[in-house]
Scaffold this active site. Structure first.
Site, mmCIF file in Angstrom:
data_model
loop_
_atom_site.group_PDB
_atom_site.id
_atom_site.type_symbol
_atom_site.label_atom_id
_atom_site.label_comp_id
_atom_site.label_asym_id
_atom_site.label_seq_id
_atom_site.Cartn_x
_atom_site.Cartn_y
_atom_site.Cartn_z
ATOM 1 N N GLU A 273 0.802 -1.226 0.000
ATOM 2 C CA GLU A 273 0.000 0.000 0.000
ATOM 3 C C GLU A 273 0.838 1.282 0.000
ATOM 4 O O GLU A 273 0.752 2.076 0.940
ATOM 5 C CB GLU A 273 -0.880 0.028 1.254
ATOM 6 C CG GLU A 273 -1.794 -1.153 1.399
ATOM 7 C CD GLU A 273 -2.544 -1.158 2.722
ATOM 8 O OE1 GLU A 273 -3.701 -1.597 2.743
ATOM 9 O OE2 GLU A 273 -1.971 -0.712 3.749
ATOM 10 N N PRO A 274 1.628 1.524 -1.024
ATOM 11 C CA PRO A 274 2.396 2.778 -1.037
ATOM 12 C C PRO A 274 1.487 3.970 -1.255
ATOM 13 O O PRO A 274 0.546 3.904 -2.042
ATOM 14 C CB PRO A 274 3.329 2.594 -2.246
ATOM 15 C CG PRO A 274 2.557 1.714 -3.176
ATOM 16 C CD PRO A 274 1.770 0.771 -2.288
ATOM 17 N N ARG A 312 1.723 20.266 6.959
ATOM 18 C CA ARG A 312 2.769 19.381 7.483
ATOM 19 C C ARG A 312 3.854 20.110 8.299
ATOM 20 O O ARG A 312 4.242 19.618 9.359
ATOM 21 C CB ARG A 312 3.408 18.557 6.358
ATOM 22 C CG ARG A 312 2.387 17.719 5.561
ATOM 23 C CD ARG A 312 3.036 16.686 4.657
ATOM 24 N NE ARG A 312 3.618 15.618 5.427
ATOM 25 C CZ ARG A 312 4.887 15.491 5.687
ATOM 26 N NH1 ARG A 312 5.753 16.343 5.189
ATOM 27 N NH2 ARG A 312 5.320 14.508 6.424
ATOM 28 N N TYR A 316 3.791 18.591 12.014
ATOM 29 C CA TYR A 316 4.848 17.605 12.321
ATOM 30 C C TYR A 316 6.247 18.225 12.352
ATOM 31 O O TYR A 316 7.224 17.492 12.354
ATOM 32 C CB TYR A 316 4.893 16.514 11.251
ATOM 33 C CG TYR A 316 3.584 15.892 10.856
ATOM 34 C CD1 TYR A 316 2.860 15.108 11.750
ATOM 35 C CD2 TYR A 316 3.079 16.041 9.572
ATOM 36 C CE1 TYR A 316 1.673 14.516 11.371
ATOM 37 C CE2 TYR A 316 1.894 15.446 9.183
ATOM 38 C CZ TYR A 316 1.189 14.686 10.095
ATOM 39 O OH TYR A 316 0.013 14.099 9.710
ATOM 40 N N CYS A 342 -3.201 33.866 11.357
ATOM 41 C CA CYS A 342 -2.933 34.608 12.585
ATOM 42 C C CYS A 342 -2.445 33.726 13.723
ATOM 43 O O CYS A 342 -3.050 33.694 14.776
ATOM 44 C CB CYS A 342 -4.203 35.333 13.000
ATOM 45 S SG CYS A 342 -5.551 34.168 13.193
ATOM 46 N N GLU A 343 -1.421 32.946 13.476
ATOM 47 C CA GLU A 343 -0.758 32.296 14.602
ATOM 48 C C GLU A 343 0.694 32.007 14.260
ATOM 49 O O GLU A 343 1.036 31.819 13.094
ATOM 50 C CB GLU A 343 -1.488 31.036 15.071
ATOM 51 C CG GLU A 343 -1.851 30.010 14.056
ATOM 52 C CD GLU A 343 -2.572 28.847 14.739
ATOM 53 O OE1 GLU A 343 -1.898 28.110 15.460
ATOM 54 O OE2 GLU A 343 -3.798 28.711 14.561
ATOM 55 N N TYR A 371 -0.079 14.075 1.240
ATOM 56 C CA TYR A 371 -0.543 14.610 2.525
ATOM 57 C C TYR A 371 -0.432 16.139 2.529
ATOM 58 O O TYR A 371 -0.017 16.746 3.512
ATOM 59 C CB TYR A 371 0.237 13.981 3.688
ATOM 60 C CG TYR A 371 0.148 12.478 3.672
ATOM 61 C CD1 TYR A 371 -1.054 11.844 3.936
ATOM 62 C CD2 TYR A 371 1.250 11.690 3.330
ATOM 63 C CE1 TYR A 371 -1.163 10.461 3.886
ATOM 64 C CE2 TYR A 371 1.148 10.305 3.271
ATOM 65 C CZ TYR A 371 -0.064 9.699 3.547
ATOM 66 O OH TYR A 371 -0.172 8.341 3.491
HETATM 67 N N1 LLP Z 1 -1.747 1.843 4.567
HETATM 68 C C1 LLP Z 1 -2.338 2.280 5.693
HETATM 69 C C2 LLP Z 1 -3.223 1.368 6.441
HETATM 70 C C3 LLP Z 1 -2.106 3.595 6.139
HETATM 71 O O1 LLP Z 1 -2.691 4.019 7.243
HETATM 72 C C4 LLP Z 1 -1.258 4.453 5.394
HETATM 73 C C5 LLP Z 1 -1.000 5.822 5.822
HETATM 74 C C6 LLP Z 1 -0.678 3.944 4.211
HETATM 75 C C7 LLP Z 1 -0.939 2.638 3.839
HETATM 76 C C8 LLP Z 1 0.214 4.761 3.320
HETATM 77 O O2 LLP Z 1 1.378 5.164 3.954
HETATM 78 P P1 LLP Z 1 2.495 5.933 3.096
HETATM 79 O O3 LLP Z 1 3.037 4.940 2.095
HETATM 80 O O4 LLP Z 1 1.846 7.076 2.420
HETATM 81 O O5 LLP Z 1 3.492 6.371 4.095
HETATM 82 N N2 LLP Z 1 -0.380 12.788 7.279
HETATM 83 C C9 LLP Z 1 0.886 12.157 7.536
HETATM 84 C C10 LLP Z 1 0.917 10.719 7.048
HETATM 85 C C11 LLP Z 1 -0.204 9.847 7.579
HETATM 86 C C12 LLP Z 1 -0.167 8.425 7.060
HETATM 87 C C13 LLP Z 1 -1.410 7.682 7.391
HETATM 88 N N3 LLP Z 1 -1.475 6.332 6.915
HETATM 89 C C14 LLP Z 1 1.993 12.988 6.926
HETATM 90 O O6 LLP Z 1 1.713 14.048 6.372
HETATM 91 O O7 LLP Z 1 3.173 12.645 7.042
#
Ligand code: LLP
Length: 421
Positions: A273-274, A312, A316, A342-343, A371
């Protein structure tokens, strides 16, 4: 690595100058490169080819319909986390039978909808959820395909907000509980267990915790197959880190090689799941300088994009490279790039070495395909940015800039009718 390069002194997306895009559609604007997206997908497929995995792109990373359509046309499946994401995938032409539905909080209406459209698998995270899926499926006269999400209790060494595979996290089932559920599941006629799922976090920059998590789940899968021969799938999740800073993350093959070695002859079908890895580098955020302000301690570049457009950095402390589209001559100096909100938490980059900048200059914020738009909000009543797709020497809007009227749709200054319960 990506298609945002300087051509004839101009920073371009593929062959289109970013300045031309900003002049046509205004700023802030997200700009995506079709070629970068497709080449990342191609390289990813090559790296994992020996496993013949089913790719389930994580829609949450970027759910723009045009990007989903490109991926659907390329034959990927999708990992979704809500009814809205399922609807988006279908709208973009995705195959419902290639959708895996994850998440700790699936509502009844979402389960009903997912069954009606015929998704592949529910990745189940609790006993309560399993019971509800069983009930809804029996009501519909069908049986749902199930994978249990396992929490392997491995520390992925990433930001704590995006860590998902430690025992303290809300995600998945611990190994003992997952095993027990597999033993009792045959009593439920509305569910068919066919797989295990694991996903330990995002922006992973260490290979070993990932491999260790998959190793643990593979061990459990072999054990379960002893009494449940229908177990045939392992979904190894996503989380592959990207280079926000140079050399921040392993190269694609550094993740792929040990995973391929571990899973090549395992006898399970592999789902993967990329999200970020496919789309992050395929997008940038364009923003114009509104003011250059000399504070007592530092220079502030006030841009027209803010934390509502790209959250982001504020959420983070994430780093996104920022560069002027047409750098001016002159010495660089430290500057904070901030937005109009305004922060003080509203910044896009802190203490950056930047050349002289003037109001009207265009800045390019890199690695903003993942994201980014999906986490945009209307904070401070700011409409969300336009999204643009580039393909070779042409570009076009794939999501219009939100208007103030769009933002107020459905709102009233007082209820149309008052009701009393
Ligand atoms: N599979 C599942 C069950 C997930 O929860 C996620 C991401 C992915 C796959 C994909 O992960 P990736 O390959 O994109 O790293 N908002 C945060 C990232 C949250 C990720 C949530 N789940 C950010 O901006 O870094």
């Amino acid at each position: 690595m990506d298609d945002f390069n300087v051509v004839d002194g101009q920073l371009c997306a593929e062959q289109v100058p970013l300045e031309a895009i900003a002049a046509a559609v205004g700023t802030p604007a997200y700009v995506y490169s079709r070629n970068t997206l497709c080449s990342h997908l191609r390289r990813f497929r090559e790296a994992y080819a020996a496993l013949q995995p089913k790719i389930r792109y994580a829609v949450k990373a970027n759910s723009n319909l045009a990007l989903l359509k490109i991926l659907a046309d390329e034959g990927t499946g999708f990992d979704v986390v809500s009814r809205g994401e399922i609807t988006r995938v279908l709208q973009a032409g995705g195959d419902p039978a290639a959708i895996d539905f994850a998440g700790v909080g699936k509502r009844r209406d979402e389960i009903e909808y997912a069954l009606e459209v015929g998704i592949d698998t529910f990745n189940v995270e609790s006993e309560g959820e399993l019971e509800l899926i069983d009930r809804v499926a029996r009501e519909q006269g069908t049986a749902a395909r199930i994978a249990l999400r396992v929490n392997p209790d491995v520390d992925p060494e990433t930001h704590r907000y995006i860590t998902t595979g430690k025992s303290e996290n809300k995600f998945g089932l611990d190994v003992q509980r997952a095993r027990r559920m597999c033993q009792t599941m045959s009593e439920l006629s509305g569910v068919r267990l066919h797989g295990l799922h694991v996903h330990i976090g995002s922006q992973l920059t260490q290979v070993e915790p990932y491999v260790e998590a998959v190793r643990r789940v593979l061990g459990l899968a072999r054990d379960i197959r002893g009494f449940h021969p229908a177990l045939e799938t392992i979904n190894i999740g996503g989380g592959f880190g990207v280079h926000y800073r140079p050399n921040e993350a392993p190269e694609m093959h550094e993740f792929a090689d040990p995973l391929v070695a571990l899973l090549k002859d395992c006898g399970f079908e592999v789902h993967i799941e990329p999200g970020r890895l496919l789309v992050a580098n395929a997008g940038v955020l364009l923003t114009r300088v509104l003011y250059v302000k000399q504070g007592c301690e530092r220079r502030f570049i006030v841009a027209d994009a803010a934390m509502n457009d790209l959250l982001r950095p504020s959420l983070y402390s994430a780093f996104h490279r920022i560069e002027p589209v047409a750098p001016r001559d002159g010495d660089t100096s430290l500057a904070d790039v901030v937005g109009p909100i305004c922060e003080s938490g509203d910044f896009l980059g802190k203490e950056r070495e930047l050349p002289p900048l003037e109001p009207g200059d265009l800045l390019c914020i890199r690695t903003a395909g993942a994201y980014a738009f999906v986490m945009a909000s209307n904070y401070n009543a700011r409409p969300r940015p336009v999204e643009v797709l580039v393909d070779g020497d042409r570009f076009g809007v794939v999501r219009e800039r939100e208007t103030v009227e769009d933002m107020m749709r459905g709102e009233k200054t007082e209820p149309a009718a008052w009701e009393r319960p």
